[in-house]
Design an enzyme around this catalytic site. Sequence first.
Site, PDB file in Angstrom:
ATOM      1  N   LYS A  13       0.887  -1.295  -0.078  1.00  0.00           N
ATOM      2  CA  LYS A  13      -0.022  -0.038   0.115  1.00  0.00           C
ATOM      3  C   LYS A  13       0.971   1.207  -0.012  1.00  0.00           C
ATOM      4  CE  LYS A  13      -1.997  -1.216   4.081  1.00  0.00           C
ATOM      5  NZ  LYS A  13      -1.474  -2.304   4.032  1.00  0.00           N
ATOM      6  N   ARG A  87      -9.910   0.884   8.984  1.00  0.00           N
ATOM      7  CA  ARG A  87      -9.468  -0.201   9.166  1.00  0.00           C
ATOM      8  C   ARG A  87     -10.525  -1.410  10.048  1.00  0.00           C
ATOM      9  NH1 ARG A  87      -3.574   0.440   9.266  1.00  0.00           N
ATOM     10  NH2 ARG A  87      -2.540  -1.249   9.977  1.00  0.00           N
ATOM     11  N   ARG A 126      11.255  -5.452   5.035  1.00  0.00           N
ATOM     12  CA  ARG A 126      10.839  -4.209   4.726  1.00  0.00           C
ATOM     13  C   ARG A 126      11.883  -3.362   5.628  1.00  0.00           C
ATOM     14  NH1 ARG A 126       4.980  -1.854   5.080  1.00  0.00           N
ATOM     15  NH2 ARG A 126       5.191  -3.338   7.086  1.00  0.00           N
ATOM     16  N   ARG A 152      11.104  -1.184  11.365  1.00  0.00           N
ATOM     17  CA  ARG A 152       9.948  -1.053  12.163  1.00  0.00           C
ATOM     18  C   ARG A 152      10.105  -2.180  13.504  1.00  0.00           C
ATOM     19  NH1 ARG A 152       4.610  -0.118   8.561  1.00  0.00           N
ATOM     20  NH2 ARG A 152       3.877  -1.074  10.373  1.00  0.00           N
ATOM     21  N   ARG A 163      -0.541  -8.976  13.300  1.00  0.00           N
ATOM     22  CA  ARG A 163      -1.132  -7.866  12.477  1.00  0.00           C
ATOM     23  C   ARG A 163      -1.770  -8.570  11.546  1.00  0.00           C
ATOM     24  NH1 ARG A 163       3.726  -4.853  10.732  1.00  0.00           N
ATOM     25  NH2 ARG A 163       2.397  -3.514   9.660  1.00  0.00           N
TER      26      ARG A 163
END
Length: 208
Positions: A13, A87, A126, A152, A163
């Site tokens: 995204k 969400r 990531r 992160r 998640r």
Amino acid sequence: MRLVFVGPPGAGKGTQAKIVCAAQGIPQISTGDMLRAAKSEGRLPPDLAARMAAGALVPDEVVIALIDERTRQPDCMPGFLLDGFPRTLPQAKALDEMLASRSLALDRVLSIEVPSALLLERAVFRRADKRTGHIYHLKYSPPPPGAELEHRPDDREDVVQRRLDTYAAMTAELLPYYEGRGILSRIDGVGTVNEVTARIFQALEEKK
Ligand code: ADP
Ligand code: AMP
């Protein structure tokens, strides 16, 4: 153009939002980025930081207030792209009401779809450049030498799995909501970044 990107963590995204926003001249609004900025500036209440670190959602009222405020800024006049919001169904309904009260509405919701087997790898590898915010992947889009990379804390494998579970439990219920309103486009998120971008632009073109 008022757009929403929906998709599980690691779907791409943020990567795609930056490309679409640059092309359309609209701001990318990411509640995750806003919450992380608040945390790094010491403005995020500790209970919310703990929820994020655990891979859980923060309360609806918190993100609804952030979006209400942010979308009133003058740079949102030509439109905006929401990345990571809404969400939950209550967030989606609050967004509709907020926009309707300003005589506005969403144009399209794009669901970026990637099989769960690929998502874990996308999120765990990531890295973001601290200075530019550019998103890299250690395997698929390696950072240049000298990039100041950030990992992160919620991109650790166990938290990513949580998640993904949260997404399946809470966010997937948004799709029928938007599908029923005829504004949902499902985008195959597997392939190169350029291939996925091309599918997004095609979907936006088709529904004009
Ligand atoms: P999201 O915002 O949905 O959580 P990101 O845009 O941050 O996802 O992408 C997650 C990771 O996957 C990043 O490391 C990014 O570089 C990588 N990525 C994004 N799109 C692709 C793609 N089409 N193929 C391979 N890796 C990708
Ligand atoms: P993201 O960067 O979109 O992956 O979001 C990171 C984290 O921020 C999530 O795991 C949640 O804890 C929190 N968050 C971001 N957006 C929302 C939202 N719309 N509703 C609730 N929590 C959110």
